[in-house]
Design an enzyme around this catalytic site. Sequence first.
Site, PDB file in Angstrom:
ATOM      1  N   HIS A   1       0.826  -1.199   0.000  1.00 29.68           N
ATOM      2  CA  HIS A   1       0.000   0.000   0.000  1.00 29.68           C
ATOM      3  C   HIS A   1       0.867   1.258   0.000  1.00 29.68           C
ATOM      4  O   HIS A   1       1.547   1.558   0.987  1.00 29.68           O
ATOM      5  CB  HIS A   1      -0.877  -0.049   1.251  1.00 29.68           C
ATOM      6  CG  HIS A   1      -1.846   1.072   1.394  1.00 29.68           C
ATOM      7  ND1 HIS A   1      -1.780   1.993   2.414  1.00 29.68           N
ATOM      8  CD2 HIS A   1      -2.918   1.404   0.647  1.00 29.68           C
ATOM      9  CE1 HIS A   1      -2.780   2.850   2.292  1.00 29.68           C
ATOM     10  NE2 HIS A   1      -3.484   2.515   1.235  1.00 29.68           N
ATOM     11  N   ARG A   2       0.882   1.968  -1.115  1.00 33.59           N
ATOM     12  CA  ARG A   2       1.771   3.123  -1.342  1.00 33.59           C
ATOM     13  C   ARG A   2       3.231   2.710  -1.142  1.00 33.59           C
ATOM     14  O   ARG A   2       4.055   3.493  -0.664  1.00 33.59           O
ATOM     15  CB  ARG A   2       1.402   4.295  -0.429  1.00 33.59           C
ATOM     16  CG  ARG A   2      -0.094   4.630  -0.443  1.00 33.59           C
ATOM     17  CD  ARG A   2      -0.455   5.784   0.469  1.00 33.59           C
ATOM     18  NE  ARG A   2      -1.855   5.701   0.871  1.00 33.59           N
ATOM     19  CZ  ARG A   2      -2.435   6.382   1.839  1.00 33.59           C
ATOM     20  NH1 ARG A   2      -1.719   7.266   2.515  1.00 33.59           N
ATOM     21  NH2 ARG A   2      -3.709   6.221   2.143  1.00 33.59           N
TER      22      ARG A   2
ATOM     23  N   GLU B   1       1.205  -0.823  -4.840  1.00 30.85           N
ATOM     24  CA  GLU B   1      -0.045  -0.066  -4.944  1.00 30.85           C
ATOM     25  C   GLU B   1       0.260   1.415  -5.095  1.00 30.85           C
ATOM     26  O   GLU B   1       1.180   1.943  -4.450  1.00 30.85           O
ATOM     27  CB  GLU B   1      -0.901  -0.291  -3.693  1.00 30.85           C
ATOM     28  CG  GLU B   1      -2.338   0.153  -3.846  1.00 30.85           C
ATOM     29  CD  GLU B   1      -2.706   1.506  -3.294  1.00 30.85           C
ATOM     30  OE1 GLU B   1      -3.842   1.954  -3.507  1.00 30.85           O
ATOM     31  OE2 GLU B   1      -1.841   2.134  -2.648  1.00 30.85           O
TER      32      GLU B   1
ATOM     33  N   ASP C   1      -1.701   5.494  -5.998  1.00 28.41           N
ATOM     34  CA  ASP C   1      -2.861   6.347  -6.257  1.00 28.41           C
ATOM     35  C   ASP C   1      -2.485   7.293  -7.384  1.00 28.41           C
ATOM     36  O   ASP C   1      -1.514   8.043  -7.270  1.00 28.41           O
ATOM     37  CB  ASP C   1      -3.207   7.125  -4.988  1.00 28.41           C
ATOM     38  CG  ASP C   1      -3.437   6.186  -3.811  1.00 28.41           C
ATOM     39  OD1 ASP C   1      -4.487   5.540  -3.774  1.00 28.41           O
ATOM     40  OD2 ASP C   1      -2.528   6.095  -2.959  1.00 28.41           O
TER      41      ASP C   1
ATOM     42  N   HIS D   1      -1.316  10.283  -3.046  1.00 25.04           N
ATOM     43  CA  HIS D   1      -2.576   9.830  -2.443  1.00 25.04           C
ATOM     44  C   HIS D   1      -3.563  10.951  -2.165  1.00 25.04           C
ATOM     45  O   HIS D   1      -4.723  10.881  -2.578  1.00 25.04           O
ATOM     46  CB  HIS D   1      -2.319   9.064  -1.143  1.00 25.04           C
ATOM     47  CG  HIS D   1      -3.595   8.672  -0.466  1.00 25.04           C
ATOM     48  ND1 HIS D   1      -4.211   9.464   0.484  1.00 25.04           N
ATOM     49  CD2 HIS D   1      -4.403   7.602  -0.646  1.00 25.04           C
ATOM     50  CE1 HIS D   1      -5.340   8.895   0.867  1.00 25.04           C
ATOM     51  NE2 HIS D   1      -5.483   7.764   0.207  1.00 25.04           N
TER      52      HIS D   1
ATOM     53  N   GLU E   1      -4.840   2.796  -8.456  1.00 26.16           N
ATOM     54  CA  GLU E   1      -6.136   3.407  -8.137  1.00 26.16           C
ATOM     55  C   GLU E   1      -6.270   4.761  -8.820  1.00 26.16           C
ATOM     56  O   GLU E   1      -5.376   5.604  -8.697  1.00 26.16           O
ATOM     57  CB  GLU E   1      -6.255   3.588  -6.609  1.00 26.16           C
ATOM     58  CG  GLU E   1      -7.551   4.291  -6.223  1.00 26.16           C
ATOM     59  CD  GLU E   1      -7.717   4.528  -4.732  1.00 26.16           C
ATOM     60  OE1 GLU E   1      -6.892   4.023  -3.936  1.00 26.16           O
ATOM     61  OE2 GLU E   1      -8.673   5.235  -4.375  1.00 26.16           O
TER      62      GLU E   1
ATOM     63  N   GLN F   1      -8.116  -0.191  -9.747  1.00 23.44           N
ATOM     64  CA  GLN F   1      -9.044  -0.048  -8.616  1.00 23.44           C
ATOM     65  C   GLN F   1      -9.553   1.377  -8.546  1.00 23.44           C
ATOM     66  O   GLN F   1      -8.849   2.328  -8.905  1.00 23.44           O
ATOM     67  CB  GLN F   1      -8.329  -0.407  -7.308  1.00 23.44           C
ATOM     68  CG  GLN F   1      -6.955   0.199  -7.216  1.00 23.44           C
ATOM     69  CD  GLN F   1      -6.373   0.333  -5.835  1.00 23.44           C
ATOM     70  OE1 GLN F   1      -7.075   0.243  -4.836  1.00 23.44           O
ATOM     71  NE2 GLN F   1      -5.080   0.597  -5.756  1.00 23.44           N
TER      72      GLN F   1
HETATM   73  O1  G3P Z   1      -6.558   1.385  -2.583  1.00 22.83           O
HETATM   74  C1  G3P Z   1      -6.882   0.650  -1.448  1.00 22.83           C
HETATM   75  C2  G3P Z   1      -6.751   1.580  -0.350  1.00 22.83           C
HETATM   76  O2  G3P Z   1      -5.554   2.213  -0.623  1.00 22.83           O
HETATM   77  C3  G3P Z   1      -7.874   2.562  -0.347  1.00 22.83           C
HETATM   78  O3  G3P Z   1      -7.638   3.541   0.527  1.00 22.83           O
HETATM   79  O4  G3P Z   1      -7.319   5.899   0.866  1.00 22.83           O
HETATM   80  O5  G3P Z   1      -5.414   4.354   1.107  1.00 22.83           O
HETATM   81  O6  G3P Z   1      -6.280   4.881  -1.128  1.00 22.83           O
HETATM   82  P1  G3P Z   1      -6.600   4.714   0.313  1.00 22.83           P
HETATM   83 CA    CA Z   2      -5.171   3.534  -2.724  1.00 25.51          CA
END
Ligand code: G3P
Ligand code: CA
Length: 357
Positions: free
Chosen positions: A43-44, A70, A72, A85, A164, A197
């Site tokens: 995540h990031r 991952e 954004d 993000h 995402e 996503q």
């Molecule tokens: O993309 C999955 C998760 O990352 C969603 O929450 O706010 O961290 O992008 P966020």
């Molecule tokens: Ca995300």
Amino acid sequence: MTLQGIRTFACLLMLPLAGLAAADQGRELAARQGIPHPAVIAHRGASFDAPESTAPAYLLARELGADYLELDLQRSKDGVLVAVHDDNLQRTSDVAERFPERKDSPVSAFTLAELKSLDAGSWFNQASPERARQRFKGLQILTLDEVIDIAEGQPDKRPGLYIETKVPSLFPGIEADLKARLQARGWLDTPGRVVLQSFDRNSLALLHKEMPQVPKVLLLWIGKGSIEPASGQSFAESGETDKAAFYARQQPRDKAEFERWLDYAKDAGAIGTGPSAALTAGGAQSYADLVQPWMNQLSHDKGLLVHVYTVDEDVDFAKVMAAGVDGIFTNRSGQLLRYFARPPVQNEVQILEAQGY
Ligand code: G3P
Ligand code: CA
């Protein structure tokens, strides 16, 4: 017949999943998409140990052995896709000092050169002094191409990308822009190498139109623009101050409301959902528990995978896996890989030092 044999046979014939045990349903759905199971989604990047969405975070996640990096996706004023993000740059950069008059402006108000001039690392050293590193100072925001370069940079470690579209209403056409870059880089040829996503159903449908063959996931939470809560109240309306405690009590309005969102996901072309989790210790990442066993079973019965966000502790890894999820977004890829008995050869500190941080 071995599990692999079952998988291959089912894949070939696209047999219904109903005859499989619950745990095997998700594995089978993932195999059909070329997605590892259970998937470790950084995540990031490895954002517990390095500033989110920067080079060391993604290099570390790659070297640890995460299945996906991952990110954004947003777009600079001059049209370059970047990994950021938040809706603005205040939390993760020195924009307030560099561009005080535009400190609240969206990413789209800055050219790539301006974004690149920001320090996207020092905030981490202040926020997490126990994991601070001198070399994090002055880290740059990355373009999508630079994240791809990292994902491709080590022949023995080839993580995929889990991308995402963030606030996509601010970036008309970003879905087509993304396709163009992924195609140019040859990333659309291998099944499951990219997963797309969004919380935004419209953006997901546009991604599906542009890249019908690429797996897509509809992100879920309880609140405005997503699942209606039984309480009928938003966090802001509740007047409460403890966000995690508020969300921990939230449930979908009813089973039909949850099911409606699974159907929205399918209608938009998704092969899975990305629901929130309620974390044992609470905190800023803790939201409603949308991975209750009945929810995951219903998702599998509809042919949808479940990748839960954002889980960092063993106690919660155990809880969500027992509930039947198929993959986990985590800031601590190393911790999750150890939990899954896929321990990295080197630990986080060794890797960061070997990478020059
Ligand atoms: O993309 C999955 C998760 O990352 C969603 O929450 O706010 O961290 O992008 P966020
Ligand atoms: Ca995300």
